[in-house]
Design a protein around this motif. Structure first.
Motif: not given
Length: 235
Positions: A221-235
Motif C-alpha cells: 500500500e502507498s499509505t501506512d497509518t499508526e495511532t499510539n497512546m503511550t506513557l512518556l517520562y521526561a529526564f
C-alpha cells in the motif's frame, strides 16, 4: 527522516555549558482469550547541547502480533547534529536507519545535510524548517528482490522538514511534524501528537503517524497509518 531539535520539557542535566535531556515512551496492548493480540511501542529521544552544537539521538521500536502471527515490526534509529550559526539559523547533518520488513525492504538508510531556520522559538512555540540534499539507500527482501530482479535501489533526494510545536495549556503541548524526501519517488511522513502532563515528569502522549510512498512495491500500500497512546517520562 529527520527529527529537528526541539524544546524539551522535563529535567535537564547541566555541567558548565553542556546540557543533556530527553524522554522515554512506552505503550503496550495485550489481549487473551477469544482474541490474542500483542502491541508494543517504545521510543527513546535524547538531546545534547555543547558549545554551538545541538544534537539528537532517537531510537524507536514497534511490534505487533495477532493470534501468533507477526503483523507489524519496525525499528528506527536517528542521529542529528545541528551547528548553530545564530540563534535562528543552523546547519544540520542527519543519518537514520529503518528496518520495516512489511514494506518489502529489509532496510532503508538515509543521510542528509543542509540549512535549518527557526522562525519562532520563544519558549512556548517552536516553528522551524530544514532543507537540503540527501542520499537514500534501500535493500529489498529476498521475496521482493526475486519479483523485481534487483536487490537494492538508491537515489539522491531533496530532503525537507517542517516542525511546529506549541503549548496548549501549562501542562499540555501540541506537535506537528512533516518530513519529505523527493527524488525518483516521493516519500513523506507526518506525525501529529498531543502530550498532557500527569504528574511530575510523567505524561500521557497521543500520536497519529502517517507514512506515504507514491511508488510502493507491487503488492504494498502507498499509505501506512499508526495511532499510539503511550506513557512518556521526561529526564
Amino acid at each position: 527522516m529527520a527529527a529537528p531539535f526541539a524544546a524539551q520539557a522535563g529535567a535537564d542535566f547541566v555541567e558548565g555549558d553542556k546540557t543533556f535531556g530527553g524522554d522515554a515512551e512506552l505503550g503496550a496492548t495485550l489481549t487473551t482469550g477469544n482474541t490474542e493480540t500483542t502491541s508494543i511501542k517504545g521510543r527513546l529521544d535524547m538531546k545534547h547541547e555543547f558549545g554551538n552544537w545541538e544534537n539528537q539521538y532517537l531510537l524507536e521500536a514497534l511490534y505487533k502480533e495477532d493470534t501468533g502471527e507477526v503483523t507489524g515490526k519496525r525499528y528506527f534509529g536517528l542521529i542529528q547534529g545541528d551547528y548553530q550559526l545564530t540563534n535562528t539559523r543552523y546547519i544540520f547533518v542527519n543519518a537514520n536507519h529503518e528496518i520495516d520488513p512489511f514494506t518489502g525492504f529489509d532496510s532503508t538508510s538515509t543521510v542528509s545535510s543542509g540549512y535549518g531556520h527557526k522562525f519562532i522559538d520563544d519558549g512556548k512555540t517552536l516553528f522551524n524548517v530544514e532543507v537540503g540534499p540527501g542520499y537514500k539507500y534501500k535493500r529489498l527482501d529476498t521475496e521482493s528482490a526475486a519479483l523485481v530482479g534487483y536487490d537494492s535501489e538508491d537515489s539522491w533526494v531533496a530532503h525537507g522538514v517542517v516542525n511546529f510545536e506549541t503549548d496548549i495549556t501549562e501542562s499540555s503541548r501540541f506537535k506537528q511534524m512533516f518530513v519529505a524526501d523527493l527524488g525518483e519517488t516521493f516519500e513523506g511522513r507526518s506525525e501529529t501528537s498531543v502530550t498532557a502532563n500527569i504528574i511530575g515528569a510523567l505524561a500521557m502522549k497521543f500520536a497519529v503517524i502517517v507514512r506515504y510512498n507514491d511508488s510502493p512495491l507491487a503488492d504494498k500500500e502507498s499509505t501506512d497509518t499508526e495511532t499510539n497512546m503511550t506513557l512518556l517520562y521526561a529526564f
